[in-house]
Each structure stands twice: as structure tokens, then as C-alpha cells.
Scaffold this motif. Structure first.
Motif, PDB file in Angstrom:
ATOM      1  N   VAL A   1      37.043  32.305  31.415  1.00 15.96           N
ATOM      2  CA  VAL A   1      37.012  31.404  32.278  1.00 15.96           C
ATOM      3  C   VAL A   1      38.007  30.227  32.095  1.00 15.96           C
ATOM      4  O   VAL A   1      38.622  29.891  33.289  1.00 15.96           O
ATOM      5  N   THR A   2      38.426  30.100  31.126  1.00 15.90           N
ATOM      6  CA  THR A   2      39.490  29.015  30.693  1.00 15.90           C
ATOM      7  C   THR A   2      40.911  29.629  31.154  1.00 15.90           C
ATOM      8  O   THR A   2      41.696  28.932  31.737  1.00 15.90           O
ATOM      9  N   GLU A   3      40.986  31.086  30.973  1.00 11.61           N
ATOM     10  CA  GLU A   3      42.274  31.652  31.217  1.00 11.61           C
ATOM     11  C   GLU A   3      42.377  31.584  32.785  1.00 11.61           C
ATOM     12  O   GLU A   3      43.477  31.548  33.296  1.00 11.61           O
ATOM     13  N   MET A   4      41.109  32.116  33.397  1.00 18.25           N
ATOM     14  CA  MET A   4      41.202  32.255  34.837  1.00 18.25           C
ATOM     15  C   MET A   4      41.491  30.866  35.647  1.00 18.25           C
ATOM     16  O   MET A   4      42.347  30.821  36.435  1.00 18.25           O
ATOM     17  N   GLU A   5      40.929  29.639  34.948  1.00 23.77           N
ATOM     18  CA  GLU A   5      41.306  28.406  35.520  1.00 23.77           C
ATOM     19  C   GLU A   5      42.730  27.971  35.320  1.00 23.77           C
ATOM     20  O   GLU A   5      43.458  27.338  36.048  1.00 23.77           O
ATOM     21  N   GLN A   6      43.468  28.749  34.238  1.00 20.71           N
ATOM     22  CA  GLN A   6      44.973  28.410  33.912  1.00 20.71           C
ATOM     23  C   GLN A   6      45.934  29.062  35.010  1.00 20.71           C
ATOM     24  O   GLN A   6      46.941  28.479  35.273  1.00 20.71           O
ATOM     25  N   VAL A   7      45.035  30.390  35.314  1.00 16.08           N
ATOM     26  CA  VAL A   7      46.280  31.276  36.163  1.00 16.08           C
ATOM     27  C   VAL A   7      45.704  31.385  37.591  1.00 16.08           C
ATOM     28  O   VAL A   7      46.918  31.684  38.248  1.00 16.08           O
ATOM     29  N   ALA A   8      44.721  30.919  38.007  1.00 15.36           N
ATOM     30  CA  ALA A   8      44.153  31.301  39.291  1.00 15.36           C
ATOM     31  C   ALA A   8      44.889  30.424  40.373  1.00 15.36           C
ATOM     32  O   ALA A   8      45.194  29.208  39.915  1.00 15.36           O
ATOM     33  N   VAL A   9      45.136  30.800  41.429  1.00 11.29           N
ATOM     34  CA  VAL A   9      45.426  29.801  42.674  1.00 11.29           C
ATOM     35  C   VAL A   9      44.466  29.721  43.581  1.00 11.29           C
ATOM     36  O   VAL A   9      43.912  30.599  44.118  1.00 11.29           O
TER      37      VAL A   9
ATOM     38  N   SER B   1      47.925  47.732  50.928  1.00 11.97           N
ATOM     39  CA  SER B   1      46.224  47.591  51.369  1.00 11.97           C
ATOM     40  C   SER B   1      45.972  48.509  52.551  1.00 11.97           C
ATOM     41  O   SER B   1      46.831  48.558  53.492  1.00 11.97           O
ATOM     42  N   GLU B   2      45.012  49.044  52.481  1.00 17.49           N
ATOM     43  CA  GLU B   2      44.242  49.734  53.447  1.00 17.49           C
ATOM     44  C   GLU B   2      43.159  49.279  54.215  1.00 17.49           C
ATOM     45  O   GLU B   2      42.799  49.832  55.305  1.00 17.49           O
ATOM     46  N   ILE B   3      42.779  47.916  53.769  1.00 17.93           N
ATOM     47  CA  ILE B   3      41.946  47.247  54.571  1.00 17.93           C
ATOM     48  C   ILE B   3      42.273  45.561  54.935  1.00 17.93           C
ATOM     49  O   ILE B   3      43.453  45.117  54.567  1.00 17.93           O
ATOM     50  N   ARG B   4      41.552  45.221  56.020  1.00 16.53           N
ATOM     51  CA  ARG B   4      41.920  43.936  56.259  1.00 16.53           C
ATOM     52  C   ARG B   4      40.585  42.967  55.934  1.00 16.53           C
ATOM     53  O   ARG B   4      39.517  43.176  56.132  1.00 16.53           O
ATOM     54  N   ALA B   5      40.958  41.768  55.023  1.00 16.48           N
ATOM     55  CA  ALA B   5      39.879  40.867  54.803  1.00 16.48           C
ATOM     56  C   ALA B   5      40.104  39.648  55.465  1.00 16.48           C
ATOM     57  O   ALA B   5      41.120  38.960  55.503  1.00 16.48           O
ATOM     58  N   ILE B   6      38.755  39.203  56.241  1.00 18.04           N
ATOM     59  CA  ILE B   6      39.100  38.055  57.085  1.00 18.04           C
ATOM     60  C   ILE B   6      38.061  37.194  56.791  1.00 18.04           C
ATOM     61  O   ILE B   6      36.799  37.510  56.307  1.00 18.04           O
ATOM     62  N   ALA B   7      38.321  35.699  56.794  1.00 16.12           N
ATOM     63  CA  ALA B   7      37.149  34.894  56.476  1.00 16.12           C
ATOM     64  C   ALA B   7      36.284  34.824  57.672  1.00 16.12           C
ATOM     65  O   ALA B   7      36.735  34.540  58.718  1.00 16.12           O
ATOM     66  N   ASP B   8      34.805  35.161  57.094  1.00 20.94           N
ATOM     67  CA  ASP B   8      34.035  35.310  58.312  1.00 20.94           C
ATOM     68  C   ASP B   8      33.448  33.738  58.677  1.00 20.94           C
ATOM     69  O   ASP B   8      33.051  33.360  59.649  1.00 20.94           O
ATOM     70  N   VAL B   9      33.332  32.741  57.640  1.00 18.51           N
ATOM     71  CA  VAL B   9      33.455  31.209  57.649  1.00 18.51           C
ATOM     72  C   VAL B   9      34.705  30.714  56.942  1.00 18.51           C
ATOM     73  O   VAL B   9      35.066  31.364  56.254  1.00 18.51           O
ATOM     74  N   ASP B  10      34.566  29.269  57.178  1.00 18.96           N
ATOM     75  CA  ASP B  10      35.268  28.798  55.956  1.00 18.96           C
ATOM     76  C   ASP B  10      35.136  28.896  54.683  1.00 18.96           C
ATOM     77  O   ASP B  10      33.910  29.076  54.219  1.00 18.96           O
ATOM     78  N   THR B  11      36.373  29.600  53.911  1.00 18.14           N
ATOM     79  CA  THR B  11      36.083  30.268  52.619  1.00 18.14           C
ATOM     80  C   THR B  11      37.162  29.687  51.588  1.00 18.14           C
ATOM     81  O   THR B  11      38.031  29.529  51.967  1.00 18.14           O
ATOM     82  N   THR B  12      36.586  29.573  50.390  1.00 18.92           N
ATOM     83  CA  THR B  12      37.292  29.181  49.360  1.00 18.92           C
ATOM     84  C   THR B  12      37.662  30.379  48.197  1.00 18.92           C
ATOM     85  O   THR B  12      36.604  30.952  47.824  1.00 18.92           O
ATOM     86  N   VAL B  13      38.648  30.847  47.919  1.00 17.31           N
ATOM     87  CA  VAL B  13      39.071  32.100  47.034  1.00 17.31           C
ATOM     88  C   VAL B  13      40.046  31.690  45.824  1.00 17.31           C
ATOM     89  O   VAL B  13      40.853  30.761  46.082  1.00 17.31           O
ATOM     90  N   ALA B  14      39.742  31.949  44.773  1.00 18.82           N
ATOM     91  CA  ALA B  14      40.436  32.176  43.524  1.00 18.82           C
ATOM     92  C   ALA B  14      41.394  33.256  43.595  1.00 18.82           C
ATOM     93  O   ALA B  14      40.625  34.506  43.191  1.00 18.82           O
ATOM     94  N   MET B  15      42.448  33.179  43.514  1.00 21.51           N
ATOM     95  CA  MET B  15      43.317  34.250  43.550  1.00 21.51           C
ATOM     96  C   MET B  15      44.206  34.387  42.101  1.00 21.51           C
ATOM     97  O   MET B  15      44.769  33.814  41.796  1.00 21.51           O
ATOM     98  N   ILE B  16      43.525  35.638  41.728  1.00 21.14           N
ATOM     99  CA  ILE B  16      43.993  36.151  40.250  1.00 21.14           C
ATOM    100  C   ILE B  16      45.431  36.800  40.460  1.00 21.14           C
ATOM    101  O   ILE B  16      45.288  37.923  40.760  1.00 21.14           O
ATOM    102  N   PRO B  17      46.357  36.530  39.523  1.00 17.84           N
ATOM    103  CA  PRO B  17      47.592  37.289  39.610  1.00 17.84           C
ATOM    104  C   PRO B  17      47.444  38.577  38.944  1.00 17.84           C
ATOM    105  O   PRO B  17      46.548  38.684  37.976  1.00 17.84           O
ATOM    106  N   ASN B  18      47.932  39.877  39.679  1.00 18.12           N
ATOM    107  CA  ASN B  18      47.806  41.045  39.044  1.00 18.12           C
ATOM    108  C   ASN B  18      48.031  41.329  37.657  1.00 18.12           C
ATOM    109  O   ASN B  18      47.107  42.085  36.928  1.00 18.12           O
ATOM    110  N   GLN B  19      49.005  40.631  37.104  1.00 17.93           N
ATOM    111  CA  GLN B  19      49.413  41.031  35.524  1.00 17.93           C
ATOM    112  C   GLN B  19      48.376  40.636  34.661  1.00 17.93           C
ATOM    113  O   GLN B  19      48.372  41.428  33.669  1.00 17.93           O
ATOM    114  N   TYR B  20      47.375  40.111  35.157  1.00 16.07           N
ATOM    115  CA  TYR B  20      46.207  39.849  34.103  1.00 16.07           C
ATOM    116  C   TYR B  20      45.064  40.741  34.225  1.00 16.07           C
ATOM    117  O   TYR B  20      44.040  40.757  33.262  1.00 16.07           O
TER     118      TYR B  20
END
Length: 207
Positions: free
Chosen positions: A17-25, A89-108
């Protein structure tokens, strides 16, 4: 605003969790906003902190089909595969409602698989859950009539929103289920006559 610590405390190791909080956007998306699009190289894996995301597949004629919904605490297995394999990507991801996402960089992602048991289990469980949801979608298309598919769709939306009152238009249902608005409107009226739903303006209530 909800944080990674709040959502995943007790699910992941404290160190992870600590690592996630350091690298996530942390990003916020408005309802209807595209988070991941078809043909896009994915540089981040999305972890859903709040809201709902719908995952859509598009055919060659640009018709759309809803594959599944992601809820709080979920990630998209299909985006993970693209992240690790550096594929488009072969899919489309759409916010169905107002949404908050933590974006984790691939390299981790790969390193955490070997380092943290909870992360490995989370990814494997995500693959399993999304596969089961896609199989349900395939079964609905292959074996269920449209009225059954619409009722299943409404019940899933109600479960996600934790409300029997669903804010959705006939056109959105038609788009998600890859059919016409006229067909959806006719079936919804029939379901209302059967006492299963109540139709209101841009709202459907399950009875």
C-alpha cells in the motif's frame, strides 16, 4: 477523496500500500468520460477507488457491446494483459458515473507479482472474475432473449448503485446491449405492463 490506504488497507500488505501511494497517479473522470480507448497503448493499470466503469468491446462496424462493469476495488484484467504485454487496448473503458482511479505505472506490476502474495492473488482473482463476467455476457447473447438480457442489465446496475432506482436512458441501454432504442423501448414498456419495472423520464425503477 477516497485514498488507496482507505480502499485497500487489510487487502494488501502495508508495504505494498505504501509503494502504491508513492507511485500511483490519482485521476478523476466525469460520467461518460473515456478512461482507456481502443487502439491505445496502456501505460498505467487502473485501480478503481470510487465509482463505476463499464468495459466495452467494439466490432468492425463500430457497434458496441458491454462486457462487464468494474466496481470500487476492482481492476480490469484486459488492461493488465495489455500493460504487461505492451499491446494496444482492445477494449474501451468509460466512467459510468463520476469515478476516481489510481493509475499504477506498468513497470511495477510484474515486480509486485513476485514480491507480494496479496497482489498476485488480487491479479489472479481479477482475471477469474472478469472471465466469469464475460462468460455470462456470452451466455446472455447466445441463449437469452432480449427481455431477459435487459432485466439482467437493470439488476446489475441496481446492484452496483445499491438502489432500485436506475438513472439510465433507453439509448444507453441499447448501446450497451448492441441493439436498437426502438427494441429497448418496446421491451421496457412490456416489462412495465408486467409489473416488473416502473418507467420514468431517464429513470427506471425495479419493482
Amino acid at each position: 477523496m477516497i485514498t488507496i490506504q482507505q480502499e485497500f488497507f487489510g487487502i494488501f500488505e502495508k508495504e505494498l500500500v505504501t509503494e502504491m501511494e508513492q507511485v500511483a497517479v490519482i485521476k478523476k473522470f466525469m460520467a461518460g468520460e473515456v478512461i482507456i480507448d481502443i487502439g491505445q497503448y496502456i501505460k498505467f493499470m487502473p485501480l478503481l477507488l470510487d465509482g463505476v466503469i463499464k468495459i466495452i468491446r467494439e466490432d468492425k462496424n463500430e457497434g458496441e457491446l458491454l462486457l462487464y462493469f468494474l466496481e470500487k476495488g476492482d481492476t480490469c484484467a484486459m488492461s493488465i494483459a495489455c500493460c504487461v504485454g505492451a499491446k494496444k487496448s482492445e477494449i474501451r473503458a468509460i466512467a459510468d458515473v463520476d469515478t476516481t482511479v489510481a493509475m499504477i505505472p506498468n513497470q511495477y506490476l510484474d515486480g509486485w507479482m513476485g514480491k507480494y502474495k496479496s497482489w498476485r492473488n488480487f491479479i489472479l482473482e481479477s482475471y477469474s472474475n472478469r472471465l466469469n463476467e464475460m462468460l455470462t455476457t456470452v451466455d446472455n447473447i447466445a441463449f437469452s432473449q432480449m427481455d431477459v438480457r435487459i432485466m439482467n442489465y437493470l439488476k446489475e446496475k441496481a446492484t452496483i448503485s445499491q438502489s432500485q432506482s436506475i438513472d439510465v436512458t433507453h439509448q444507453i441501454i441499447a448501446t450497451d446491449l448492441n441493439t436498437s432504442r426502438v427494441v429497448v423501448s418496446r421491451i421496457l414498456k412490456s416489462l412495465e405492463n408486467q409489473g416488473k419495472i416502473l418507467l420514468q423520464r431517464n429513470n427506471i425503477r425495479l419493482l
